[in-house]
Design a protein around this motif. Structure first.
Motif, PDB file in Angstrom:
ATOM      1  N   MET A  16      -4.338   1.297   2.486  1.00 58.76           N
ATOM      2  CA  MET A  16      -3.422   1.447   3.171  1.00 58.76           C
ATOM      3  C   MET A  16      -2.679   2.146   2.327  1.00 58.76           C
ATOM      4  O   MET A  16      -2.258   4.019   2.451  1.00 58.76           O
ATOM      5  CB  MET A  16      -2.065   0.400   3.987  1.00 58.76           C
ATOM      6  N   ALA A  17      -2.714   1.891   0.755  1.00 58.32           N
ATOM      7  CA  ALA A  17      -2.518   2.700  -0.386  1.00 58.32           C
ATOM      8  C   ALA A  17      -3.363   3.853   0.011  1.00 58.32           C
ATOM      9  O   ALA A  17      -2.686   5.129  -0.821  1.00 58.32           O
ATOM     10  CB  ALA A  17      -2.257   2.005  -1.514  1.00 58.32           C
ATOM     11  N   ARG A  18      -4.502   3.796  -0.040  1.00 62.05           N
ATOM     12  CA  ARG A  18      -5.692   4.539  -0.499  1.00 62.05           C
ATOM     13  C   ARG A  18      -5.102   6.174   0.625  1.00 62.05           C
ATOM     14  O   ARG A  18      -5.016   7.345   0.437  1.00 62.05           O
ATOM     15  CB  ARG A  18      -6.657   4.714   0.109  1.00 62.05           C
ATOM     16  N   HIS A  19      -4.283   5.710   2.494  1.00 63.06           N
ATOM     17  CA  HIS A  19      -4.632   6.465   2.958  1.00 63.06           C
ATOM     18  C   HIS A  19      -3.042   7.917   2.672  1.00 63.06           C
ATOM     19  O   HIS A  19      -2.536   8.899   2.412  1.00 63.06           O
ATOM     20  CB  HIS A  19      -3.596   5.982   3.988  1.00 63.06           C
ATOM     21  N   LEU A  20      -1.597   6.488   1.696  1.00 63.83           N
ATOM     22  CA  LEU A  20      -0.684   7.062   0.872  1.00 63.83           C
ATOM     23  C   LEU A  20      -1.093   8.192   0.294  1.00 63.83           C
ATOM     24  O   LEU A  20      -0.907   9.820   0.221  1.00 63.83           O
ATOM     25  CB  LEU A  20       0.290   6.138   0.766  1.00 63.83           C
ATOM     26  N   LYS A  21      -2.035   7.434  -0.205  1.00 67.14           N
ATOM     27  CA  LYS A  21      -2.480   8.716  -1.616  1.00 67.14           C
ATOM     28  C   LYS A  21      -2.812  10.111  -1.238  1.00 67.14           C
ATOM     29  O   LYS A  21      -2.255  11.311  -1.732  1.00 67.14           O
ATOM     30  CB  LYS A  21      -3.250   8.516  -3.041  1.00 67.14           C
TER      31      LYS A  21
END
Length: 288
Positions: A16-21
């Motif tokens: 999920m954090a990867r998609h934000l980045k």
């Protein structure tokens, strides 16, 4: 683009954090095991910090996805918790599957600081997180939700405000109630078909096109028939979720006989050593 943090880099939080980045947001990450946060940064960029408090400093939105109510209290209200540094106007979005009670508690605590809190549990499992197609059900106030929604959509295909604080968690409880009943019914159907000597793949192919069709049948029917459970949403996690459901039902007077029974069936699976098996492993207790 927003300045965001993500607290908790487990099987859900990490992608999920990867998609934000990947969507261009400025991302700071915190994880209880610091090495995992450092690995995330080495793979994706951004920065890692060593406390939830540091993660919240100066951020527009702070996301969290941790284990349970106690973990959530620690990363929010603890001495080094995010709420110690949450600035006025900031939004804390919690993706943990937790109780409606703690959602309301943290909503009040955030308001006291001039900030906002949105309970936003998700459905779609690890695959949904990896592929950025989660369903997010939210509780909280309309204005901060409207601000957070476009950022949440970085890893979601659907996101909706369900009502005031706690409504997201209550909606997730309904999600788990429905899944528990469907998986048990599918387990019994496949088990019955095997005993009757039918070609289960053919059976599933036919009935999935009719009224019996479901996400569980389409995505888990074949692996259930093959006895493969080493993937997906773990039995331990489902039992945690169903404990929250049953506790809430005791408060509001809802009658959940099937849910209570399936919870005990999952306890049987745990006793078989299936703690980390996918929830579709309910069929294993019928075939042992």
């Amino acid at each position: 683009m927003a300045k965001v943090s993500f607290i908790g880099l487990g099987v859900m939080g990490y992608p999920m954090a990867r998609h934000l980045k990947a969507k261009g947001h400025e991302v700071t990450v915190y994880n209880r095991t610091a090495e995992k946060a450092d690995r995330w940064v080495s793979e994706n960029g951004g920065r890692a910090v060593r406390t939830p408090r540091e993660a919240a400093e100066g951020q527009d939105i702070v996301f969290a996805c941790v284990g349970n109510d106690d973990d959530l209290r620690q990363v929010t209200l603890g001495p080094d918790g995010a709420f110690q540094a949450l600035r006025p106007g900031a939004i804390f979005v919690d993706h943990t599957t937790a109780s409606a009670e703690i959602a309301r508690e943290l909503h009040r605590a955030a308001k006291e600081k001039g900030a906002a809190f949105i309970d936003a549990p998700v459905s779609g499992g690890q695959a949904g997180a990896e592929n950025g197609v989660l369903t997010v059900m939210c509780g909280g106030d309309a204005e901060p939700y409207a601000e957070a929604e476009p950022v949440i959509m970085s890893f979601a295909r659907a996101c909706r405000l369900m009502g005031p604080a706690g409504a997201g968690q209550l909606t997730k409880m309904i999600n788990q109630i429905c899944i528990a009943g469907v998986v048990q019914g599918l387990s019994e159907g496949i088990h019955f078909g095997k005993r009757a000597g039918l070609d289960i793949e053919a059976v599933l192919d036919v009935i999935s096109k009719g009224a019996a069709g479901s996400w569980q049948m389409e995505n888990r029917g074949r692996t259930m028939n093959e006895g493969r459970f080493d993937f997906g949403f773990a039995v331990d996690w489902m039992r945690k979720d169903l404990a929250i459901v049953l506790a809430e039902a005791r408060k509001n007077g809802a009658q959940l006989p099937v849910t209570a029974l399936v919870d005990q069936f999952y306890a049987d699976v745990q006793r078989m050593g299936g703690n980390r098996w996918d929830t579709s492993s309910l069929i294993a207790r019928l075939e042992r």
